[in-house]
Design an enzyme around this catalytic site. Sequence first.
Site, PDB file in Angstrom:
ATOM      1  N   ASP A  63       0.804  -1.232   0.000  1.00 49.21           N
ATOM      2  CA  ASP A  63       0.000   0.000   0.000  1.00 49.21           C
ATOM      3  C   ASP A  63       0.835   1.281   0.000  1.00 49.21           C
ATOM      4  OD1 ASP A  63       0.737  -0.851   2.624  1.00 49.21           O
ATOM      5  OD2 ASP A  63      -0.746   0.493   3.517  1.00 49.21           O
TER       6      ASP A  63
ATOM      7  N   GLU B 125      -0.588  -1.970   5.021  1.00 48.79           N
ATOM      8  CA  GLU B 125       0.263  -1.960   6.218  1.00 48.79           C
ATOM      9  C   GLU B 125       0.103  -0.649   6.996  1.00 48.79           C
ATOM     10  OE1 GLU B 125       3.138  -1.186   9.010  1.00 48.79           O
ATOM     11  OE2 GLU B 125       3.108  -0.049   7.156  1.00 48.79           O
ATOM     12  N   GLU B 126      -0.191   0.423   6.282  1.00 50.92           N
ATOM     13  CA  GLU B 126      -0.083   1.751   6.895  1.00 50.92           C
ATOM     14  C   GLU B 126      -1.213   2.091   7.872  1.00 50.92           C
ATOM     15  OE1 GLU B 126       2.421   3.621   6.798  1.00 50.92           O
ATOM     16  OE2 GLU B 126       3.576   3.091   5.018  1.00 50.92           O
TER      17      GLU B 126
ATOM     18  N   HIS C 294       7.850   8.420   4.567  1.00 52.01           N
ATOM     19  CA  HIS C 294       6.646   9.246   4.757  1.00 52.01           C
ATOM     20  C   HIS C 294       6.887  10.724   4.421  1.00 52.01           C
ATOM     21  CE1 HIS C 294       4.227   6.211   7.418  1.00 52.01           C
ATOM     22  NE2 HIS C 294       5.025   5.594   6.560  1.00 52.01           N
TER      23      HIS C 294
HETATM   24 ZN    ZN Z   1       5.152   3.572   6.452  1.00 56.36          ZN
HETATM   25 ZN    ZN Z   2       6.449   0.821   5.570  1.00 55.03          ZN
END
Ligand code: ZN
Ligand code: ZN
Length: 406
Positions: free
Chosen positions: A91, A149-150, A376
């Site tokens: 993702d 995952e986020e 990020h």
């Molecule tokens: Zn991340």
């Molecule tokens: Zn990650």
Amino acid sequence: MPVTAVSPAELKQAAAAIADQLTADRRYLHMHPELGFEEVETSRHVVARLSAMGVPHRSGVAKTGVVATINGTAREPSGRGKTVLLRADMDALPILEEVDAPYRSTVDGKMHACGHDAHTAVLLGAAQLLQGRRHEFAGPVRLVFQPSEERPPGGAIRMIEEGVLAEPSVDAAFGLHVTPQLETGQLGYRVGAANAASDRFTVRIIGKGGHAARPNATVDAVVIASHVVVALQTLVSRETSPIQPAVVTVGAIHAGDASNVIPGEATIAGTVRTYDSDLRQQMRERLGELAGGIARAMRAEAQITYSLGYPSLVNDAAMTELARLAGAEIVGNENVAEVEPTLGGEDMAYFLQKVPGCFFRLGTGNRARGITYGNHHPKFDVDEAALPIGVAAIVNTALKFLATAK
Ligand SMILES: [Zn+2]
Ligand SMILES: [Zn+2]
């Protein structure tokens, strides 16, 4: 002890030979970022690539996940029959990309800013190498392309619920995460807790509002919330062993909007980070007792919500040693680093709660090329020269496990 029939040097060469394909996969995914459980195109791409390689797979696992299994057909000298799992997440993040590159995100406001595009490309490369060498190793390798995952609760737990650790039952799990904190050519390992458990809370203090000049007729939520904030500081300073890492941060306080009115309500919100699971539980209990007790003692009520994020990710000592040896065979001992734990969450933790394994870091920084921005960040990028290294390292790790597991 039996050793892998495939030599690390040969794996390195084979991974280098597919470098263009790895870059093409990573760029395609990078240009088409999708958020958690929305990885429709990503999943389609993974399926198309696995089909082209002739790797048997299943899609639609945990909604948009894909699971493939490659069965090594070499005869086993002692009937070990172990199964190893390799995991990549797929993702992207809701971030507007600021990298000026031909492979820039084509979707405004979505970006692969954590490098999950690279993880997916690396696992596709691993599939290609393993499929071509399946007569040279024994035992199944399960490849897990995980959605979401986020955003907790995340895709890992759902994949486990849908059986990715069963039939055949998985004995060890490995995965990697890109990091610009290591340069391309380096790999990072850590035994024990590597990512913190990251939980959130809000405390709503319900008192009784009134005139600023008649406090005796009110239950002042501002004063009570202030006492709660101060008391929460003692959870770490007075109740936690000084050698156990923990953080309690109050990041928001909201109450009132006039200087001459006592508000009847106040809300505080914050986060708790821990590595140890007992301490995590203790924090949760004590935060509730402290906030509730203070509110009651001061004639108010406290409504507490506590949301558990991902648990702490713990790398098994023996599996980390195995992965570290396998990594050193690819990049050389001098390029293997011991890395610090991070307070960021990671849902690979759920796999490593169920089976031993290791989640290691793949250096994708390149100071000379200006690839230094952290995960990020809207300018985050990955040095694609690291992709073949990731492939060789993770394949060598899987094969070493299959060859040496008892
Ligand atoms: Zn991340
Ligand atoms: Zn990650």
